[in-house]
Design an enzyme around this catalytic site. Sequence first.
Site, short mmCIF file in Angstrom:
data_model
loop_
_atom_site.label_atom_id
_atom_site.label_comp_id
_atom_site.label_asym_id
_atom_site.label_seq_id
_atom_site.Cartn_x
_atom_site.Cartn_y
_atom_site.Cartn_z
N ASP A 44 2.96 -6.19 3.41
CA ASP A 44 2.16 -5.22 4.19
C ASP A 44 3.07 -4.43 5.13
O ASP A 44 2.62 -3.52 5.83
CB ASP A 44 0.99 -5.90 4.92
CG ASP A 44 1.43 -6.95 5.93
OD1 ASP A 44 2.64 -7.26 5.98
OD2 ASP A 44 0.56 -7.48 6.65
N SER A 45 4.39 -4.75 5.11
CA SER A 45 5.37 -3.90 5.80
C SER A 45 5.38 -2.50 5.20
O SER A 45 5.98 -1.59 5.76
CB SER A 45 6.77 -4.51 5.69
OG SER A 45 7.09 -4.84 4.35
N GLU A 182 9.78 -16.54 9.32
CA GLU A 182 10.28 -15.27 9.88
C GLU A 182 10.68 -15.44 11.35
O GLU A 182 9.89 -15.94 12.16
CB GLU A 182 9.20 -14.17 9.75
CG GLU A 182 9.67 -12.84 10.35
CD GLU A 182 8.86 -11.63 9.94
OE1 GLU A 182 7.91 -11.76 9.15
OE2 GLU A 182 9.19 -10.53 10.43
O1 KIV Z 1 5.46 -7.58 4.83
C1 KIV Z 1 6.63 -8.01 4.70
O2 KIV Z 1 7.55 -7.30 4.33
C2 KIV Z 1 6.85 -9.41 5.01
C3 KIV Z 1 8.28 -9.86 5.06
C4 KIV Z 1 8.89 -9.39 6.31
C5 KIV Z 1 8.40 -11.31 4.89
O3 KIV Z 1 5.94 -10.14 5.24
#
Ligand code: KIV
Length: 283
Positions: A44-45, A182
């Site tokens: 969701d990044s 994380e």
């Molecule tokens: O959404 C994302 O990219 C993540 C990673 C940072 C693990 O959850």
Amino acid sequence: MKKTVAGFLKMKARGEKISMLTCYDYSTAVLIEEAGTDMILVGDSLGNTMLGYEDTLAVTMENMIHHGAAVCRGTSDVFVVVDMPFMSYQTSVYDALVNAGRLVKETGCNAVKLEGGAAVCDRIEAITEAGIPVVAHIGMTPQSINAFGGFKVQGKNEEKARKILDDAYKVQEAGAFAVVLECVPSPLAQLISEKLTIPTIGIGAGAGCDGQVLVWQDMTGVFRGFAPKFVRRYADLGETMVEAFRSYDRDVKSGAFPEDKHGFSMDEEVIEKVREYDNSREG
Ligand code: KIV
């Protein structure tokens, strides 16, 4: 060969490291698969990297399905995990199950990921019982940014470190087949990795984890925003792209692009007739 949950558990048992990268589109997915990466996370990044939000809270199920499906169309062997967005599983076990099912049915992904420890174990149980593999995510969980008061390392004092360790055991017991750690201090992540039977995938959690994940735009220099300390820059594609865009702009304006070879020819006779036709309009 298609990567599987059983394969990742074997890798952990053999001490083989697991590589994971985020990805949000078809073309990049094809390249990541070609590179031999084990797992893709449609994180969701994408709220930050693809949609320009400050955080991940505004990301919707529709966003995740749109990008997740594109990534799955570009892959065959790599194992694809899609993130459950904020409020798609926090509301109830029922919502968690329905939305995990949608992600699998509408994207073709192999697993889902959700954030949280003990508080989401009933969701993890329900989803895994439905036959959908789950990756848990503990430590710094970006969907709780407002509760944390910013992106901060978690688990530096004894009380918080114990809570993260307890959460790790609990998500494993609930059925998660892997857990993302994380922004957790490296010694704590190492301890968790030694104790769990499922793989730990670290991001800002040190070399003691069973695998690593990075955001692809961070490690290639494509994302121009803030780069966290845990990122290693493997390339500066951002600079390469800007240079290419600059050259294109220059060539279009100077007439250096396109050349004859970039166009399509036609019979001289045909264009002559079209000219006559056009002239007859004026007459
Ligand atoms: O959404 C994302 O990219 C993540 C990673 C940072 C693990 O959850």
